[in-house]
Design an enzyme around this catalytic site. Structure first.
Site, PDB file in Angstrom:
ATOM      1  N   SER A   1      -4.362  -6.243 -13.975  1.00 45.26           N
ATOM      2  CA  SER A   1      -5.540  -6.266 -13.020  1.00 45.26           C
ATOM      3  C   SER A   1      -6.544  -6.948 -13.409  1.00 45.26           C
ATOM      4  O   SER A   1      -6.592  -7.533 -14.710  1.00 45.26           O
ATOM      5  CB  SER A   1      -6.044  -4.674 -13.016  1.00 45.26           C
ATOM      6  OG  SER A   1      -6.600  -4.447 -13.958  1.00 45.26           O
TER       7      SER A   1
ATOM      8  N   ASP B   1      -2.286  -8.261 -10.662  1.00 43.46           N
ATOM      9  CA  ASP B   1      -2.291  -7.117  -9.984  1.00 43.46           C
ATOM     10  C   ASP B   1      -3.532  -7.185  -8.771  1.00 43.46           C
ATOM     11  O   ASP B   1      -4.692  -7.003  -9.538  1.00 43.46           O
ATOM     12  CB  ASP B   1      -2.084  -5.980 -10.700  1.00 43.46           C
ATOM     13  CG  ASP B   1      -1.568  -4.630  -9.726  1.00 43.46           C
ATOM     14  OD1 ASP B   1      -1.043  -5.039  -8.894  1.00 43.46           O
ATOM     15  OD2 ASP B   1      -1.955  -3.661 -10.503  1.00 43.46           O
TER      16      ASP B   1
ATOM     17  N   ASP C   1      -4.791  -9.422  -2.615  1.00 38.68           N
ATOM     18  CA  ASP C   1      -5.086  -8.144  -1.916  1.00 38.68           C
ATOM     19  C   ASP C   1      -6.051  -8.187  -0.946  1.00 38.68           C
ATOM     20  O   ASP C   1      -7.308  -7.922  -1.293  1.00 38.68           O
ATOM     21  CB  ASP C   1      -5.068  -6.966  -2.972  1.00 38.68           C
ATOM     22  CG  ASP C   1      -5.467  -5.805  -2.220  1.00 38.68           C
ATOM     23  OD1 ASP C   1      -5.435  -5.520  -0.857  1.00 38.68           O
ATOM     24  OD2 ASP C   1      -5.226  -4.583  -2.927  1.00 38.68           O
TER      25      ASP C   1
ATOM     26  N   HIS D   1      -2.732   5.303  -5.694  1.00 38.93           N
ATOM     27  CA  HIS D   1      -2.642   4.724  -7.114  1.00 38.93           C
ATOM     28  C   HIS D   1      -3.310   6.059  -8.040  1.00 38.93           C
ATOM     29  O   HIS D   1      -4.004   6.846  -7.537  1.00 38.93           O
ATOM     30  CB  HIS D   1      -3.829   3.814  -7.372  1.00 38.93           C
ATOM     31  CG  HIS D   1      -3.474   2.609  -6.872  1.00 38.93           C
ATOM     32  ND1 HIS D   1      -4.341   1.759  -6.054  1.00 38.93           N
ATOM     33  CD2 HIS D   1      -2.374   1.890  -7.009  1.00 38.93           C
ATOM     34  CE1 HIS D   1      -3.617   0.595  -5.776  1.00 38.93           C
ATOM     35  NE2 HIS D   1      -2.416   0.554  -6.490  1.00 38.93           N
ATOM     36  N   GLY D   2      -2.717   6.329  -9.145  1.00 38.24           N
ATOM     37  CA  GLY D   2      -2.940   7.701  -9.915  1.00 38.24           C
ATOM     38  C   GLY D   2      -2.067   8.753  -9.567  1.00 38.24           C
ATOM     39  O   GLY D   2      -1.076   8.634  -8.785  1.00 38.24           O
TER      40      GLY D   2
ATOM     41  N   HIS E   1       3.746   0.291  -4.336  1.00 36.66           N
ATOM     42  CA  HIS E   1       2.478   0.614  -5.203  1.00 36.66           C
ATOM     43  C   HIS E   1       2.215   1.996  -5.531  1.00 36.66           C
ATOM     44  O   HIS E   1       2.802   2.894  -4.909  1.00 36.66           O
ATOM     45  CB  HIS E   1       1.189   0.078  -4.605  1.00 36.66           C
ATOM     46  CG  HIS E   1       0.960  -1.633  -4.809  1.00 36.66           C
ATOM     47  ND1 HIS E   1       0.170  -1.971  -5.837  1.00 36.66           N
ATOM     48  CD2 HIS E   1       1.460  -2.349  -3.964  1.00 36.66           C
ATOM     49  CE1 HIS E   1       0.148  -3.372  -5.772  1.00 36.66           C
ATOM     50  NE2 HIS E   1       1.051  -3.698  -4.633  1.00 36.66           N
ATOM     51  N   GLY E   2       1.723   2.574  -6.612  1.00 39.56           N
ATOM     52  CA  GLY E   2       1.418   3.676  -6.880  1.00 39.56           C
ATOM     53  C   GLY E   2       2.683   4.486  -7.337  1.00 39.56           C
ATOM     54  O   GLY E   2       3.122   5.677  -6.818  1.00 39.56           O
TER      55      GLY E   2
ATOM     56  N   THR F   1       3.510   5.974 -10.132  1.00 43.86           N
ATOM     57  CA  THR F   1       3.377   7.109 -10.938  1.00 43.86           C
ATOM     58  C   THR F   1       3.508   8.445 -10.118  1.00 43.86           C
ATOM     59  O   THR F   1       2.850   8.603  -9.120  1.00 43.86           O
ATOM     60  CB  THR F   1       1.927   7.122 -11.422  1.00 43.86           C
ATOM     61  OG1 THR F   1       1.633   6.057 -12.334  1.00 43.86           O
ATOM     62  CG2 THR F   1       1.778   8.776 -12.300  1.00 43.86           C
TER      63      THR F   1
ATOM     64  N   THR G   1      -0.374   4.361 -14.133  1.00 44.82           N
ATOM     65  CA  THR G   1      -1.031   5.623 -14.707  1.00 44.82           C
ATOM     66  C   THR G   1      -0.167   6.386 -15.430  1.00 44.82           C
ATOM     67  O   THR G   1      -0.586   6.838 -16.469  1.00 44.82           O
ATOM     68  CB  THR G   1      -1.590   6.413 -13.480  1.00 44.82           C
ATOM     69  OG1 THR G   1      -2.287   5.657 -12.889  1.00 44.82           O
ATOM     70  CG2 THR G   1      -2.244   7.746 -13.884  1.00 44.82           C
TER      71      THR G   1
END
Ligand code: G3H
Ligand code: ZN
Length: 283
Positions: A49, A84, A106, A179-180, A207-208, A210, A232
């Site tokens: 990122s 990212d 993005d 995210h998270g 994405h995301g 986790t 994460t």
């Protein structure tokens, strides 16, 4: 060797598995992820990122660190260094000029016309240098560095337009992932994923990663998802072990004594993900 994502993702789409993007934060993170990929004989994408790149010193430092580790660790699997959630053309250009082999632009927080325009500009610059490009439509929920937002599902027509007009290599349609950590189970739009896959005929990105249960990962892969981003989960694994070690040895001060166990926790987490994604022995 350092490569773009294009080949790995097209092969993954065809072979019905996904390549993991694992975000890096520092040297030990990078060692853990490269070591896991090499052990599993899996292609791997190092996600960076803008915030993490700043933390590590800058894009140039990141590239040199990765090159150094690939050499010293005798890494033989394909490795992509991927920006990212790149926020602008200028940031993508900066990363590419420093040696990144892949970028995400993005533009999902802009109106679709602007998103397409900035993505197109990045593709022109990137493809001339053999660098792959990921774009996003819709909004992934939660928080990532400087980017905060609520969930908004990707629109099918917007997905078709951005692919047709820009020539991107891979598309991240936001379909309910965050995210998270998730509050409860994720609620992914599988019907929409299938429609988008059929319409754009490109490898898709989730994405995301986790906290997405295995059955949802498998279903996503069966519906055209060829890249899954995880950040994460490694941070949680690292922090947990470092906390435990420091609690058990309150007088410890040599950083290696508590960072090395954290690094091992990341490596084991990544190995688990690679196996879930089915990319072992696909290098
Ligand atoms: O772009 C990075 C990923 O989407 C990370 O998501 O932190 O929820 O695993 P995560
Ligand atoms: Zn993301």
């Amino acid at each position: 060797p350092l490569v773009s994502m294009t080949d790995m993702l097209n092969k993954a789409l065809e072979g019905k598995y996904a390549v993991g993007q694992f975000n890096i934060n520092n040297l030990e993170w990078t060692q853990a992820i490269l070591g896991a990929a090499e052990e599993e004989k899996s292609p791997v994408i190092l996600g960076v990122s803008e915030g993490a790149a700043r933390h590590m010193g800058g894009f140039y430092t990141v590239v040199k660190m990765v090159e150094g580790l690939v050499h010293d660790m005798k890494i033989t699997v394909p490795v992509a260094i991927h920006l990212d959630h790149g926020s602008s053309f200028d940031k993508c250009k900066e990363a590419i000029d420093a040696g990144f082999t892949s970028v995400m632009i993005d533009g999902s927080h802009h109106p679709i016309a602007e998103n397409i325009e900035m993505t197109k500009k990045v593709v022109e610059y990137a493809h001339a240098k053999g660098v792959s490009v990921e774009a996003e439509v819709g909004t992934v929920g939660g928080q990532e560095d400087d980017v905060i937002g609520g969930i908004q599902y990707a629109d099918l027509n917007e997905c078709v337009s951005i692919v047709k007009e820009t020539g991107i290599d891979t598309l991240a349609p936001a379909l309910g992932s965050v995210h998270g950590p998730y509050l409860g189970e994720p609620n992914l739009g599988f019907k929409e994923m299938e429609e988008i896959r059929d319409a754009v005929k490109l490898p898709l990105v989730l994405h995301g990663g986790t906290g997405i249960p295995l059955h949802d990962i498998q279903k996503s892969i069966s519906l055209g998802t060829s890249k899954i981003n995880v950040n994460t989960e490694n941070q949680i694994a690292f922090a947990k072990v470092v906390r435990e070690v420091l609690a058990a040895k309150p007088d410890a001060y040599d950083p290696r004594t508590f960072i090395a166990p954290g690094r091992e926790a990341i490596k084991q987490t990544v190995i688990g993900k690679i196996r879930e994604f089915g990319s072992s022995n696909k290098a």
